[in-house]
Design an enzyme around this catalytic site. Structure first.
Site, PDB file in Angstrom:
ATOM      1  N   ARG A  28      -1.982  -5.894  -8.378  1.00  0.00           N
ATOM      2  CA  ARG A  28      -0.795  -6.705  -8.099  1.00  0.00           C
ATOM      3  C   ARG A  28      -0.598  -7.813  -9.114  1.00  0.00           C
ATOM      4  O   ARG A  28       0.499  -8.096  -9.546  1.00  0.00           O
ATOM      5  CB  ARG A  28      -0.913  -7.340  -6.702  1.00  0.00           C
ATOM      6  N   LYS A  42     -17.303  -6.832   6.695  1.00  0.00           N
ATOM      7  CA  LYS A  42     -15.965  -7.421   6.753  1.00  0.00           C
ATOM      8  C   LYS A  42     -15.443  -7.265   8.185  1.00  0.00           C
ATOM      9  O   LYS A  42     -15.286  -6.133   8.663  1.00  0.00           O
ATOM     10  CB  LYS A  42     -15.067  -6.634   5.783  1.00  0.00           C
ATOM     11  N   HIS A  85       0.841  -1.200   0.000  1.00  0.00           N
ATOM     12  CA  HIS A  85       0.000   0.000   0.000  1.00  0.00           C
ATOM     13  C   HIS A  85       0.879   1.254   0.000  1.00  0.00           C
ATOM     14  O   HIS A  85       0.618   2.199  -0.736  1.00  0.00           O
ATOM     15  CB  HIS A  85      -0.879   0.060   1.263  1.00  0.00           C
ATOM     16  N   SER A 103      -2.861  -7.733   3.050  1.00  0.00           N
ATOM     17  CA  SER A 103      -3.131  -7.556   4.494  1.00  0.00           C
ATOM     18  C   SER A 103      -3.557  -8.893   5.100  1.00  0.00           C
ATOM     19  O   SER A 103      -3.202  -9.215   6.231  1.00  0.00           O
ATOM     20  CB  SER A 103      -4.250  -6.540   4.712  1.00  0.00           C
TER      21      SER A 103
HETATM   22  O1  PNS Z   1      -8.965  -2.871   0.267  1.00  0.00           O
HETATM   23  P1  PNS Z   1     -10.271  -3.385  -0.240  1.00  0.00           P
HETATM   24  O2  PNS Z   1     -11.019  -4.077   0.863  1.00  0.00           O
HETATM   25  O3  PNS Z   1     -10.125  -4.235  -1.480  1.00  0.00           O
HETATM   26  O4  PNS Z   1     -11.146  -2.088  -0.666  1.00  0.00           O
HETATM   27  C1  PNS Z   1     -12.426  -2.228  -1.211  1.00  0.00           C
HETATM   28  C2  PNS Z   1     -13.136  -0.849  -1.249  1.00  0.00           C
HETATM   29  C3  PNS Z   1     -13.183  -0.230   0.130  1.00  0.00           C
HETATM   30  C4  PNS Z   1     -12.399   0.068  -2.182  1.00  0.00           C
HETATM   31  C5  PNS Z   1     -14.577  -1.103  -1.802  1.00  0.00           C
HETATM   32  O5  PNS Z   1     -15.205  -2.086  -1.046  1.00  0.00           O
HETATM   33  C6  PNS Z   1     -15.426   0.161  -1.789  1.00  0.00           C
HETATM   34  O6  PNS Z   1     -15.278   0.999  -2.647  1.00  0.00           O
HETATM   35  N1  PNS Z   1     -16.316   0.299  -0.782  1.00  0.00           N
HETATM   36  C7  PNS Z   1     -17.165   1.460  -0.619  1.00  0.00           C
HETATM   37  C8  PNS Z   1     -18.620   1.158  -1.007  1.00  0.00           C
HETATM   38  C9  PNS Z   1     -18.840   1.336  -2.496  1.00  0.00           C
HETATM   39  O7  PNS Z   1     -18.684   2.402  -3.050  1.00  0.00           O
HETATM   40  N2  PNS Z   1     -19.225   0.218  -3.149  1.00  0.00           N
HETATM   41  C10 PNS Z   1     -19.426   0.177  -4.565  1.00  0.00           C
HETATM   42  C11 PNS Z   1     -18.134  -0.231  -5.282  1.00  0.00           C
HETATM   43  S1  PNS Z   1     -18.387  -0.440  -6.995  1.00  0.00           S
END
Ligand code: PNS
Length: 182
Positions: free
Chosen positions: A95, A46, A22, A133
């Site tokens: 990645r 989560k 990150h 993570s």
């Molecule tokens: O590190 P992660 O867990 O892969 O991040 C995922 C994240 C937080 C970027 C994604 O779950 C997100 O954007 N959540 C916010 C809710 C949202 O906007 N959902 C629609 C996504 S298309």
């Protein structure tokens, strides 16, 4: 420069915890944008190891050398948060091919929701591209060495957390082997 004229990007994620991967992406984003908001998502579906505050504190401490970085948290839609922050771009680290399907789907959905906001994929360095993570937490939970994979404050926090847990809940099951007599 007034905030409205700054080129702003949002780098969203769970960051539970932030890893060297990150950090590598954040450093790359800082070379491209005037303002990089590292945004910790509230995700009730989560189960997280660290609280939102702990994650934000760690991100803030390991990015203190990067003047462009702001640390925030958000609830609800990412694109709404980006709009309200004046961001033109969402940053995601890519990645490996295994990340692609999920990231592609998310990028297209976010584009549908907010066509004015672009998703930009950054490739982390080869040294960090295998990190996640989830794996870092698993290694720390099992007493392995995580210092090559995360910044020192993260390593310290996880080591302390799991050492306390191991003391409180010692492992009761020992590995066993069945030996067959010939
Ligand atoms: O590190 P992660 O867990 O892969 O991040 C995922 C994240 C937080 C970027 C994604 O779950 C997100 O954007 N959540 C916010 C809710 C949202 O906007 N959902 C629609 C996504 S298309």
């Amino acid at each position: 420069m007034p905030k409205a004229q700054l080129r702003t990007a949002v780098y969203p994620g769970s960051f539970d915890p932030i890893t060297n991967g990150h950090l590598d992406v954040i450093e790359r984003a800082c070379r491209l944008f005037d303002r990089v908001i590292v945004a910790v998502a509230h995700n009730e579906q989560k189960a997280a190891l660290l609280s939102i505050d702990e994650r934000m504190q760690l991100i803030s401490s390991v990015t203190s050398h990067l003047k462009a970085v702001e640390v925030a948290t958000f609830d609800g839609l990412l694109v709404e948060f980006a709009r309200n922050s004046g961001a033109s771009t969402l940053i995601r680290g890519l990645r490996a091919v295994s990340d692609f399907e999920y990231e592609f789907q998310m990028a297209l959905m976010n584009r549908r929701l907010a066509p004015e906001i672009e998703t930009l994929f950054l490739t982390p360095s080869e040294e960090t591209s295998f990190l996640s993570s989830r794996l870092v937490k698993e290694i720390a939970r099992l007493g392995g060495e995580i210092s090559p994979f995360v910044p020192p404050p993260v390593s310290k926090t996880l080591k302390t957390l799991f050492a306390t847990r191991r003391k409180k809940y010692p492992r009761t099951r020992n590995p066993r082997t069945i030996t067959r007599r010939k």
